[in-house]
Design an enzyme around this catalytic site. Structure first.
Site, short mmCIF file in Angstrom:
data_model
loop_
_atom_site.label_atom_id
_atom_site.label_comp_id
_atom_site.label_asym_id
_atom_site.label_seq_id
_atom_site.Cartn_x
_atom_site.Cartn_y
_atom_site.Cartn_z
N SER A 175 -3.49 5.51 12.20
CA SER A 175 -2.05 5.50 12.46
C SER A 175 -1.46 4.34 11.69
CB SER A 175 -1.77 5.34 13.96
OG SER A 175 -0.40 5.11 14.15
N ARG A 176 -0.53 4.63 10.80
CA ARG A 176 0.02 3.56 9.96
C ARG A 176 1.04 2.70 10.71
NH1 ARG A 176 -0.01 7.85 5.66
NH2 ARG A 176 -2.11 7.69 4.84
N VAL A 177 1.36 3.10 11.94
CA VAL A 177 2.24 2.27 12.77
C VAL A 177 1.39 1.28 13.56
CG1 VAL A 177 3.86 2.32 14.71
CG2 VAL A 177 4.08 3.97 12.85
N THR A 227 3.01 11.90 5.68
CA THR A 227 3.00 11.45 7.08
C THR A 227 2.58 9.99 7.23
OG1 THR A 227 0.81 12.47 7.25
CG2 THR A 227 2.66 13.71 8.14
#
Length: 510
Positions: free
Chosen positions: A368-370, A342
């Protein structure tokens, strides 16, 4: 009389003369062994992997199965339904079809099983189109970077762990920490966001699913939601195919250029169902008795979530998989697998939950990697320092327990941390619009709540939102439509907040 007889004879002769026999070639096998929802079949030498097979018992209706094991002279299949009527020696037909699920706008607002059959008693669902449940994910060229936020309505997530359309964000934590609550609040918040939501219940109690459906109906969220249910009392095979069926429905809307959201509740039960099937099919067990391809089980599912580029319709499928941990152990097999697939995780902690901090999100372990690419400019502006302030507060709070003499700066940071913690608390089934989130977070980070006692923050906030909806409606709409917080709006909002505080001076000073 004789002329009529002659006519009948001539007619029969004509029919016999023109008779052409039609031969239908069918591949047929027979059940060699049956038990625990697994069948071993001989005679299907041309069977394909994941092919639908039709079991024809001597008594009762025919049942479909799914071919999983292709051995030299035996096919191992799981049965998608009641297998009790199937006996050894019963006929099995090859259908030459890969397992498909019906897809259509008519599914919206309905509760279905993983095969597309209605479970809500509202009658038949008419669909003409079918999607295969297993499909290769879109490649890199078809995708674009995640850049549009998917608002959850939960302040702690939208401010610190933003989710974008097309992202895969894991919700992880022990049982009874509010994982499903976050997912349901996110679905409720999509009512006015033009997003189709799909909730997939895997191995859940039917009573729990009924409560969720009732809550969605109460909040008018079923109008753009599809619920796919593989209940705890259903065969394990349905729990195995449920997330793939839900994903196929989500892909249908994505392919039409729409935004869709899918919740997998939960992938721990999905992995357990697959382990059960694999062990019954005599596949070799690996770590924690899971089969060796359990990573591929989830990676091929979650990779199907994407934000498509405009050349491919511009649709998106956002996935929120849920995984349950045992005693907070995120290093177990399934949690580590899904974390690595994810684009970030929302980690829920039991200790925070029991302290009354709900949602019980651990801001330190959640990521959150975004990141801010999935936030509007106004939210970036007000939430930039939030995670840092919260982290400093946690550190200082632990230190302050041992020291009685604290300097003014430390005291100020502790007071700010207490107010931020209080603001980030939120009731279940009450998602908040992004413009109201921006206002309250701006108020906290700019000292507008410093004179409000911590225990009265919640009542103050509830009243403030109602007050601003009436007195600063234009400014709130502008924040929502433009996504920006300009100087003019800031001045107006600050003025209105101060006016509101004057009307509540008695409450604050009490």
């Amino acid at each position: 009389m004789s002329s009529q007889k002659d006519y009948i004879i001539e007619s029969l002769k004509e029919q016999i003369k023109n008779f052409k026999a039609k031969t239908i070639k069918e591949e047929v096998g027979s059940v060699v062994q049956i038990g625990d929802g697994i069948a071993k079949i001989s005679g299907l030498s041309n069977c394909m992997s994941s092919e639908m097979l039709e079991f024809i018992p001597q008594k009762g209706k025919s049942v479909f199965g799914l071919a999983l094991n292709l051995e030299e002279d035996i096919v191992g299949a799981i049965i998608l339904g009641d297998y009790l009527n199937i006996k050894e020696g019963d006929i099995v037909k090859s259908t030459k079809k890969i397992l498909e699920v019906p897809v259509s706008e008519n599914l919206i607002g309905r509760v279905i099983d993983p095969l597309g059959n209605p479970l809500d008693g509202k009658g038949e669902i008419k669909t003409k189109k079918f999607y295969p449940i297993e499909k290769i994910a879109y490649g890199v060229i078809a995708r674009e970077s995640v850049n549009k936020p998917l608002q959850t309505g939960i302040k702690a997530i939208d401010a610190m762990i933003p989710i974008g359309r097309g992202q895969r964000e894991l919700i992880i934590g022990d049982r009874q920490t509010g994982k499903t609550a976050i997912a349901i609040d996110t679905i409720i918040n999509q009512r006015d966001e033009n997003v189709i939501s799909i909730y997939v219940a895997i191995g859940q109690k039917e009573s729990k699913v009924a409560k969720i459906v009732a809550e969605l109906e109460k909040n008018n969220a079923m109008e753009n939601t599809i619920v796919v249910v593989a209940g705890a009392s259903d065969p394990t095979s349905l729990s195995y195919i449920a997330p793939y069926a839900g994903c196929a429905i989500g892909e249908y809307f994505m392919d039409k250029g729409k935004d869709s959201l899918i919740i997998y509740d939960d992938l721990s039960k999905h992995a357990v169902a697959y382990r059960e099937i694999s062990l019954l099919l005599k596949r070799p067990p690996g770590r924690e008795a899971y089969p060796g391809d359990v990573f591929y089980l989830h990676s091929r599912l979650l990779e199907r979530s994407a934000k498509l580029s405009k050349d491919f319709g511009g649709g998106s499928l956002t996935a929120l998989p849920i995984v349950e941990t045992q005693a907070g152990d995120v290093s177990a097999y399934i949690p580590t697998n899904v974390i690595s697939i994810t684009d970030g995780q929302i980690y829920l902690e039991s200790d925070l939950f029991y302290q009354g901090i709900r949602p019980a999100i651990n801001a330190g372990l959640s990521v959150s990697r975004v990141g801010s690419a999935a936030q509007i400019k106004a939210m970036k502006k007000v939430a930039g320092k939030l995670r840092l302030d919260l982290a400093q507060f946690r550190e200082l709070a632990a230190f302050a327990q041992f020291g009685s003499d604290l300097d003014e700066i430390t005291k100020k940071q502790l007071e700010l941390g207490k107010r931020i913690t209080e603001i980030l608390k939120q009731d279940q089934y009450s998602p908040m619009s992004v413009e109201h989130q921006v206002v309250i977070l701006y108020s906290a980070s700019n000292g507008l709540l410093d004179d409000v006692p911590v225990e009265k923050i919640k009542n103050f906030e509830n009243g403030l939102h109602k007050y601003l909806s009436a007195s600063a409606e234009k400014e709130l709409k502008e924040i929502k439509n433009t996504g920006e917080l300009n100087e003019k709006n800031v001045q107006k909002l600050e003025k209105e907040i101060k006016e509101y505080k004057k009307t509540l001076d008695y409450l604050i000073k009490k």
